[in-house]
Design a protein around this motif. Structure first.
Motif, PDB file in Angstrom:
ATOM      1  N   ASP A   1      31.447  69.875  21.373  1.00  0.00           N
ATOM      2  CA  ASP A   1      32.201  68.868  20.613  1.00  0.00           C
ATOM      3  C   ASP A   1      32.176  67.524  21.333  1.00  0.00           C
ATOM      4  N   LEU A   2      32.382  67.569  22.632  1.00  0.00           N
ATOM      5  CA  LEU A   2      32.419  66.345  23.418  1.00  0.00           C
ATOM      6  C   LEU A   2      31.053  65.666  23.430  1.00  0.00           C
ATOM      7  N   ALA A   3      30.013  66.428  23.679  1.00  0.00           N
ATOM      8  CA  ALA A   3      28.661  65.863  23.707  1.00  0.00           C
ATOM      9  C   ALA A   3      28.290  65.267  22.357  1.00  0.00           C
ATOM     10  N   ASP A   4      28.675  65.943  21.272  1.00  0.00           N
ATOM     11  CA  ASP A   4      28.374  65.429  19.930  1.00  0.00           C
ATOM     12  C   ASP A   4      29.134  64.133  19.661  1.00  0.00           C
ATOM     13  N   ALA A   5      30.384  64.049  20.135  1.00  0.00           N
ATOM     14  CA  ALA A   5      31.181  62.835  19.930  1.00  0.00           C
ATOM     15  C   ALA A   5      30.560  61.649  20.659  1.00  0.00           C
ATOM     16  N   ILE A   6      30.086  61.872  21.880  1.00  0.00           N
ATOM     17  CA  ILE A   6      29.434  60.803  22.633  1.00  0.00           C
ATOM     18  C   ILE A   6      28.171  60.344  21.916  1.00  0.00           C
ATOM     19  N   ALA A   7      27.379  61.295  21.438  1.00  0.00           N
ATOM     20  CA  ALA A   7      26.136  60.949  20.758  1.00  0.00           C
ATOM     21  C   ALA A   7      26.389  60.230  19.437  1.00  0.00           C
TER      22      ALA A   7
END
Length: 273
Positions: A229-235
Motif C-alpha cells: 500500500d505504501l509503495a503504491d501510494a508513493i508511486a
C-alpha cells in the motif's frame, strides 16, 4: 556578503507599523540566505527582527512560533510530556546543518519562506498540521496550512506585499506517535530525503515526504498500510516531475531512498499498534 545596492533599512516595532511594499524591497529576518549571495535587485530592507513578537508559546491549544523565532530558540523550548511528538522539534533543528552562528540567526519563518525542498522547518510544520498566519498588504491577516503554503523550490503562496507572522501547530498533532528519517549523500550534507511519519489515536497514519520532492507531499492512510500500500501510494502520488534534482541527489536516488525510509517509518509506527 555586503549588499551594496541597499539605500535604507527600516526597523518597524510592531506588525501594524510595517511600511507599504514597493519594488526593490525585501523582508529581512535572520538574513542567512539573503546575505549569502548578490541581490542587485534590492534597494530597501525591512527588518522583521525588531517586531515585538514572542519567539514561542506552548499552551493547551498547541505550539505557536513567531516567524522570527530562531532555530536556537526553537531547540531550547521545553514542551509538555504529553506531547510525545516533541522529539521531532530537536531532530528537525539538527537537520538544518550549520554553525552556532547560523542557528542563532536563521529563523523558522525564513526557512519556510525560502521554501527550499530540504528546509527542515517545512517538514516539521507539515507533519504537525502547521498553519501559517500571514499579514496581507492591506493590513489584515489570513491563515493557511503549511502544506499549501510551500509550492515548490523558493516558491510560496505569499504575495510580494505579504509577510509570514506566525506558525501554529495544534496540541492534537503534537500528541501523536512520530518517526523521523533523514538521509544525505554525505555525513554533513544537505538532506536528500527527509520523512516524518505520525500515527493518530484513531489509527490514521500520515507520511510526510520532503527534501526528495519539489514540495511537501502528505500520504494519508486511514488504516494501517501494508508495505505494498505504501509503495503504491508513493508511486501514485509522486510523479516523475515532482522528484527533486540537484547536486545533493539525483531523482532516481531520491525516489529509491524515499521508499526505503518510508518503509522504515511504516514498520516503526506499526510496532505496538
Amino acid at each position: 556578503m555586503d549588499l551594496d545596492t541597499i539605500s535604507s533599512v527600516l526597523t518597524p516595532r510592531e506588525p501594524g507599523s510595517l511600511p507599504g511594499w514597493r519594488a526593490g524591497d525585501a523582508w529581512l529576518a535572520g538574513g542567512t540566505w539573503l546575505f549569502s549571495e548578490p541581490q542587485p535587485h534590492l534597494a530597501r530592507l525591512i527588518d522583521l527582527t525588531a517586531l515585538a513578537l514572542p519567539p514561542s508559546a506552548a499552551t493547551e491549544a498547541g505550539l505557536s512560533l513567531s516567524a522570527t523565532c530562531t532555530i536556537a530558540e526553537l531547540d531550547r523550548i521545553e514542551l509538555p510530556p504529553a506531547w510525545i511528538a516533541a522529539p521531532l522539534v530537536g531532530q528537525s533543528c539538527r537537520a538544518l546543518l550549520g554553525s552556532f552562528k547560523i542557528w542563532n540567526r536563521a529563523t523558522v519563518g525564513g526557512n519556510l519562506c525560502l521554501a527550499l525542498p530540504a528546509g527542515p522547518m517545512i517538514a516539521l510544520a507539515v507533519a504537525l498540521d502547521g498553519v501559517c498566519t500571514i499579514r496581507t498588504g492591506a493590513g489584515g491577516e489570513r491563515r493557511m496550512a503549511v502544506a499549501e503554503f510551500v509550492l515548490g523550490p523558493q516558491a510560496t503562496a505569499l504575495a510580494p506585499d505579504e509577510v509570514l507572522l506566525r506558525l501554529d501547530m495544534p496540541a492534537s498533532a503534537l500528541k501523536r506517535r512520530a518517526a523521523f528519517r533523514r538521509i544525505s549523500l554525505s555525513p554533513n550534507g544537505r538532506s536528500g530525503a527527509l520523512l516524518i511519519g505520525t500515527r493518530d489515536a484513531d489509527g490514521t497514519r500520515v507520511v510526510t515526504v520532503t527534501a526528495s520532492t519539489r514540495r511537501p507531499v502528505r500520504l494519508v492512510f486511514p488504516a494501517p498500510p501494508s508495505a505494498r500500500d505504501l509503495a503504491d501510494a508513493i508511486a501514485t502520488r509522486i510523479d516523475d516531475a515532482l522528484w527533486y534534482d540537484d547536486v545533493h541527489g539525483a531523482p532516481d536516488w531520491r525516489r529509491h531512498v524515499t521508499g526505503l525510509l518510508a518503509e522504515e517509518i511504516r514498520a516503526e509506527l506499526s510496532e505496538g499498534a
